[in-house]
Scaffold this motif. Structure first.
Motif: not given
Length: 207
Positions: A154-168, A143-146, A86-88, A95-98
């Motif tokens: 507050d978004l757990g790792e599995p949920a974040a990964r699912s969200a990334v796949h959904s956005v793809f 990379l996206w999940v991080g 993620g971002a330090p 901005a990184v996600l954008d």
């Protein structure tokens, strides 16, 4: 996604036309002679550049996975982000996600035949090439999940990964936009996709 402005090489021309034809008519519906004709050379002349259609398909699908991953790493590096965590401190994760979203939108709008190819023809690759594509894709997702988890801690790792796949899935739906004349221009479509992607992540996080 490439930003180069110089003329494409003959090899790149062949790959571009092969991707278009494979996407339009299917891998087995296109002959080597037709690909050659599309770039102005004889079918047998293609064998000076590629061993055959299988080699073209592998280079297309492995190549775009490598390009997406390399582009994402470059965007993170430009933002001062190292690795996949993620971002330090001092870096705005929003901005990184954008930036990541913008890069994927460029791919989704400019390389639609490759999305179709991936959906239809990935299983035709040799095991080694298919495994490489999957490996590159997993790294891209992480990379996206991080970044997403840095923005939404507050978004757990599995949920974040699912969200990334959904956005793809959302962004990669562009080949199915069958009435492009009814859509905004490229800039308007890119802006719409960006808003929808950000909205999906916010909804996943309950924000």
């Amino acid at each position: 996604m490439a930003t180069r402005t110089d003329a494409p090489t003959r090899r790149e021309q062949i790959l571009k036309e092969a991707a278009r034809l494979f996407a339009e008519r299917g891998f087995h519906g296109v002959g080597v002679d037709e690909i050659g004709a599309a770039v102005g050379i004889s079918g047998p002349g293609l064998y000076r550049h590629f061993a055959g259609k299988d080699a073209m398909l592998a280079e297309l699908l492995v190549g775009i996975s490598e390009s997406l991953l390399t582009g994402a790493k470059r965007r993170l590096a430009e933002a001062g982000v190292a690795g996949m965590g993620g971002a330090p401190d001092g870096v705005v994760p929003e901005a990184v996600l954008d930036s990541l979203i913008e890069g994927h939108i460029d791919f989704a709008l400019d390389d639609r035949p490759l999305i179709t190819l991936h959906d239809r023809e990935l299983d035709r690759l040799r095991d080694a090439d298919r495994k490489l594509v999957r490996q590159l894709q997993r790294q891209y997702v992480e990379l996206w999940v991080g970044v997403v988890r840095r923005l939404y801690p507050d978004l757990g790792e599995p949920a974040a990964r699912s969200a990334v796949h959904s956005v793809f899935g959302l962004l990669n739906s562009t080949p199915h936009l069958t009435r492009p004349a009814s859509l905004p221009d490229r800039a308007g479509t890119a802006e719409l996709l960006h808003r929808m992607a950000r909205g999906a992540f916010a909804a996943a996080a309950g924000a």
